[in-house]
Structures are given as structure tokens and as C-alpha cells.
Design a protein around this motif. Structure first.
Motif, short mmCIF file in Angstrom:
data_model
loop_
_atom_site.label_atom_id
_atom_site.label_comp_id
_atom_site.label_asym_id
_atom_site.label_seq_id
_atom_site.Cartn_x
_atom_site.Cartn_y
_atom_site.Cartn_z
N SER A 182 -14.40 -71.72 15.99
CA SER A 182 -13.69 -71.66 17.27
C SER A 182 -12.18 -71.74 17.13
CB SER A 182 -14.17 -72.80 18.18
OG SER A 182 -15.56 -72.71 18.42
N ASP A 199 -8.75 -70.47 14.59
CA ASP A 199 -8.23 -69.62 13.52
C ASP A 199 -7.02 -70.31 12.89
OD1 ASP A 199 -7.40 -67.65 11.81
OD2 ASP A 199 -6.77 -66.24 13.38
N ARG A 248 -4.86 -70.78 16.26
CA ARG A 248 -5.21 -70.10 17.52
C ARG A 248 -6.61 -70.53 17.90
NH1 ARG A 248 -3.15 -65.15 15.02
NH2 ARG A 248 -1.04 -64.70 15.76
N ALA A 307 -10.11 -70.05 20.27
CA ALA A 307 -10.90 -69.07 21.01
C ALA A 307 -10.92 -69.39 22.49
CB ALA A 307 -12.33 -69.01 20.45
N GLU A 308 -10.90 -70.69 22.84
CA GLU A 308 -10.92 -71.13 24.24
C GLU A 308 -9.85 -72.18 24.44
OE1 GLU A 308 -15.16 -71.07 26.11
OE2 GLU A 308 -15.39 -71.89 24.08
N SER A 309 -8.61 -71.76 24.45
CA SER A 309 -7.49 -72.69 24.51
C SER A 309 -7.46 -73.49 25.81
CB SER A 309 -6.17 -71.95 24.32
OG SER A 309 -6.00 -70.96 25.32
#
Length: 559
Positions: A301, A303, A314, A316-318
Motif C-alpha cells: 500500500s 511506494d 507515496r 495508495a490511499e493517502s
């Protein structure tokens, strides 16, 4: 006629030059070398790391670990660019479990220094040695299991880079900060630092809560430990835990803010904004919170392959992560939407509860507690952190109830707690930082008389040489209660195995609790079971229906 400019031929760069160019991104100063070598040591499973620095690391850096080591035939590959043992495919890159993965660091630092690597794994009797003097010849030497990497005269062959280095004191301060960041990420590893042959930092491995607290105090000061909250908030595949400062402890700078994702120190605007939002109503302008926070999440989830320094990430679901972190911190700090702190208990252990996507509310939103199994319906509001007002439609008629959560919670917790106790299955939760208790003479006597019973109930204390006691474990079922107050109330009660139900219900009723962490759905269902209430007569009146007759009676109105 102007001369025709001859076109330059495209050709690959020499390996040494390519590594020196890469070093410009990866190796900025001695602290960069320390960071990369510490990450390699931790990835190798080291339990102890020794760091030797000379002249702030500019003249010498030697890092020795007791990890798994490198085989002799693999040692030349260790200094080759884009060679690594951490990943093999794109799938590994998308779900990283190691700190290093790019395979650039050793090659980069070796290209701009005088270096030496000595390593031995458990399968070898002798260690393998490789150095800048004989970069293609592996020698056999004596060495303990593990790896020792020496980097001398950093940037000696790139003087343009070396002139940008600062004074010895400045460079050492950067190295020291990197080491402390790593030490706060891995409490299970010992870190020992010498600078110019003088020991400057000694952090033994910490295997328990008190050891971790000592390390935090050594890095961030004892005042921080005394004025901080420990938190542990799990939710689905996420978990946030660590230490956060209360309103009374803040700084003018952000130099004591440590945030880790899966053990990796990171800097991220989403995370920073979430934490600032949590503190915005309790810190004055110009002041900054102090925190050590570990955020655990599925590696797929996030990067981390964003920048060579691996400090940026980064998500995926900030948005989900932002709301989870902000709400968890607000909950721990007791933020209620106005300036001030509502709760000052030293430890919060969160139960896993659903998180709405809307703005934070210290009391669960009514929609979260819709239930068809309870006679009370949904929770409209919680008053004075103790009384729940509920509503349900019965034959198109609205019915309202007022529930004393202190009594209701005591009934529910006592029932489940004693049931687990009778089956010898009480589950306990360790406190991240043990709570110090100063007991009266009578409380000491009660503790000595009931120590085995308290252990069976999931309460564990340990005696200190100072005469105080440390509270280390509390039952999972009691996570909503102020843990040190609960323990003191237990010690004030002369517990008897034959009379536990009444005693525990009475002391739970007297103990403060966090209503936002109650399992309201289960409590309301239990209260709806009238048969369950018949066995505890004194709690049969822990709720009232707000019908017309009762309201008239309260206000002394005539019908």
C-alpha cells in the motif's frame, strides 16, 4: 564560413564515473554513508552495531555488525552497482520488507572513498576481505561473524564535493542524528558510537517496555517521557503506535519529530499535515509537537521507490491514512474541538473500531451503532462522557433512553472478565511504557496478599529498587479504563476469589474510562437481555426510559 561543430559520439560511461555521478544523489555527506551502512546492517539481522567516526566521519567511518555476513564469492558483487540481495522481481519491489533495495549505496560510496569490507558468515571459518587497494582480489582474514565496512577520506577523489562539507562538529551532529533515528526505529538492536576514539552514545538493545522507555528518554529527554502519552491504535491492516507529547511539552523547532513507516524513517506532507491537524487546537502558534510514531501498513500500500534517499513515499490511499492518523492522535490527546486537553492519563490502548470518513468526533457517530438486536436503538449523544442518550422507533413511536455507561460498562466488562478468569484465559495487553506506581503501606500489603490473583486477572506489576512498582500488563477487556487508576482501585480492595463479581463491578464503577472506546453495541445488547440483569440486581437500574410519566415525575408535573 563558421566552422561546423563535430557531433560527439554517444558511448557508455565508464563504471567508475557512473558510480561517482550516482554518489551525488545517494551520498551527500558522511551522514549519508552512516545511514546506508546502518540500513545494510539492520537488513542483515544485526543485534549489535558499533560505529566508529573520525573527524565527524569525513576522515573515517567504520561500522561493524554481528549480522549474517556475506559469502566470499558474493563480496565483489556487494560493491557492484545495482547488485542486491533484497529484491529479485518487480513483485518484491512493490512489497518491500527491507530498508535497502536499490543496490547503489555501496558502489557509490566506494567510488568516492578509500574503502575496506570484511565479512564472514556462519558457514565460513575465515572472513573475506576486499579493499580499494585490491578491488578484485578477495583475501582471507580473521573476523567475527558479521560485517565491518570502513570508509576513509570521503570525497578524496572529488575535491569539488569535499569542499561543500561543513565543520567537524556539524558533520558529526548529522551523523549522530541519523544514528538516533535508526535507534528509535529498532529498539531490539544495540547501538554503540565512538567519535575520535571517545564513546559518545551507548544504547543497549531493549527487549521490554522499560528498556524502550530508557532509550527514548536518552534520545529525547526524560521530560518528554514524563509529559508524553503512549498510544497503540490498530485499524484493519494499519497500526499507529509510539509516544506523543502532551500540550505542556512542545518545542520551537521540529527537530524531535520521528515518524516511521514499517520501520523506515520518512518525511511526508500528508503525514505532517495529519499530525498538525491533531495538535492545532492545543499548541500555540510557533510551537511544535514532539513524537516518535511507528506506522505499520501493508507494504503493497506504500511506494518507497520515490527518491534514492528513500525518505519520501507515496500512498495508495493517502486520504484514508491521513484521517486515521489525525483521528487517532486527536483521540489520544483528548481533543474535543475546542482548545484544551480533556484527558491526561499516561497510556491509551485503542480497541479496533470503525473509522468514518467524515471529520473527527470524540464520540462515535450514531450511524456506527445502528443495531436491530438492541432495545435501545441508536446512540444520539453521550453526555458528560458518561451518559448515553439513545432513540428507537417502536410502532411509529419514538422511544428515548438514558443509560449510565459507567454502570453498564462495569457490568459488561466484569461479566466477560470473570468468565475469562474462570476459564484461565484472561488476555493481557502490555503497556508500551510501564506506569510507575507509588503505593501506600496498606496497598503494598494488599498486593503481597493478592499478587497471584492479580496475575490470574491479567494485572502484572514489577518491583523497582526505588520501592515503587511498575504496572506492565492490563487485561484487554479493561483497555477503556485509566490503567493506573484501575490498578490502584484493585489494590485498595481486599480481593477475595469467592467475592470477585461484586468487588470488580464496584471498583470498575469508580474507575475513569474513555467513553469513545466503549464497545457500545455489545453493551446495549447485553442490557437488552433482561435475564442477564436479574443476576445483578444493583445494576437493574443502569438505564431509564424517558417516557412521559417519568419526565413528569422528575419535573414534579401533574398530569
Amino acid at each position: 564560413m563558421p566552422a561546423v561543430q563535430q557531433r560527439q559520439i554517444i558511448k557508455p560511461l565508464p563504471s567508475q564515473l557512473a558510480n561517482q555521478i550516482a554518489a551525488g544523489e545517494v551520498i551527500e555527506r558522511p551522514a549519508s554513508v552512516v545511514k546506508e551502512l546502518l540500513e545494510n546492517a539492520l537488513d542483515a539481522g544485526a543485534g549489535r552495531i558499533d560505529i566508529e567516526l573520525t573527524n565527524g566521519g569525513m576522515n573515517g567511518i567504520m561500522i561493524t555488525d554481528n549480522g549474517i555476513g556475506i559469502r566470499a564469492d558474493e563480496l565483489p558483487l556487494a560493491i557492484a552497482r545495482h547488485a542486491t540481495s533484497k529484491i529479485e522481481s518487480i513483485d518484491d519491489l512493490l512489497a518491500l520488507h527491507s530498508l535497502g533495495f536499490r543496490g547503489e549505496a555501496l558502489a557509490s560510496m566506494c567510488s568516492v572513498s578509500q574503502w575496506e569490507i570484511v565479512s564472514r558468515n556462519a558457514a565460513s571459518e575465515l572472513a573475506a576481505k576486499l579493499s580499494h587497494q585490491l578491488p578484485e582480489q578477495v583475501l582471507e582474514v580473521n573476523h567475527a561473524i558479521g560485517t565491518s565496512v570502513t570508509i576513509n577520506n570521503l570525497f578524496h577523489n572529488t575535491p569539488a564535493r569535499r569542499k561543500f562539507l561543513r565543520a567537524e562538529r556539524t558533520e558529526f551532529r548529522h551523523c549522530d542524528e541519523v544514528i538516533k533515528r535508526m535507534a528509535l526505529a529498532r529498539f531490539d538492536v544495540g547501538f554503540y558510537v565512538n567519535h575520535n576514539s571517545k564513546q559518545t552514545l551507548r544504547l543497549p538493545a531493549a527487549s521490554d517496555d522499560s528498556g524502550r522507555a530508557r532509550r527514548v528518554a536518552q534520545v529525547c529527554s526524560q521530560n518528554f517521557i514524563n509529559q508524553s502519552l503512549t498510544i497503540d491504535y490498530p485499524h484493519n491492516n494499519m497500526r499507529l503506535r509510539g509516544w506523543v507529547s502532551q500540550a505542556e511539552f512542545s518545542r520551537q523547532s521540529t527537530d524531535m519529530q520521528y515518524f516511521y513507516i514499517n520501520g523506515r524513517i520518512i518525511r511526508d506532507r500528508v503525514i505532517n499535515h495529519a499530525i498538525r491537524m491533531a495538535y492545532q487546537n492545543i499548541l500555540p502558534p510557533g510551537r511544535h509537537a514532539v513524537y516518535i510514531l511507528h506506522f505499520e501498513i501493508d507494504p503493497a500500500s506504500v511506494d518507497v521507490n520515490v527518491h534514492p534517499t528513500k525518505h519520501e513515499v507515496r500512498f495508495a490511499e493517502s486520504r484514508l491514512i491521513h484521517d486515521f492518523i489525525s483521528r487517532s492522535l486527536r483521540d489520544a490527546l483528548g481533543v474535543v474541538g475546542v482548545k484544551g486537553v480533556a484527558e491526561t492519563s499516561a497510556t491509551y490502548i485503542s480497541q479496533e473500531t470503525p473509522l468514518p470518513n467524515n471529520s473527527y468526533s470524540p464520540i462515535p457517530m450514531p450511524a456506527e451503532y445502528e443495531t436491530n438486536d438492541s432495545m435501545f436503538g441508536r446512540v444520539l449523544s453521550i453526555v458528560h462522557s458518561r451518559f448515553a442518550l439513545t432513540q428507537i422507533k417502536d410502532q411509529q413511536v419514538d422511544k428515548f433512553y438514558l443509560i449510565d455507561l459507567a454502570r453498564a460498562s462495569a457490568l459488561w466488562v466484569a461479566s466477560h472478565w470473570l468468565n475469562s478468569y474462570s476459564q484461565q484465559q484472561v488476555k493481557s495487553q502490555p503497556l508500551l511504557v510501564p506506569q510507575r506506581l507509588t503505593l501506600t503501606d496498606q496497598q503494598r500489603i494488599n498486593y503481597q496478599l493478592t499478587e497471584s490473583l492479580l496475575i490470574d486477572l491479567g494485572i502484572q506489576l514489577s518491583a523497582e529498587t526505588t520501592g515503587d512498582y511498575l504496572l506492565r500488563y492490563v487485561p484487554n477487556l479493561c483497555r477503556t479504563y485509566v490503567s493506573d487508576e484501575l490498578c490502584i482501585n484493585l489494590l485498595n480492595t481486599k480481593l477475595h476469589r469467592d467475592d470477585l463479581q461484586d468487588q470488580i463491578i464496584n471498583l470498575l464503577t469508580k474507575t475513569r474510562f474513555d467513553s469513545s472506546k466503549l464497545n457500545l453495541t455489545e453493551i446495549l445488547i447485553t442490557l437488552s437481555d433482561k435475564n442477564a440483569l436479574q443476576t445483578v440486581n444493583e445494576f437493574a437500574d443502569c438505564w431509564r426510559e424517558l417516557d412521559e410519566s417519568s419526565l413528569q415525575e422528575w419535573f414534579k408535573l401533574s398530569s
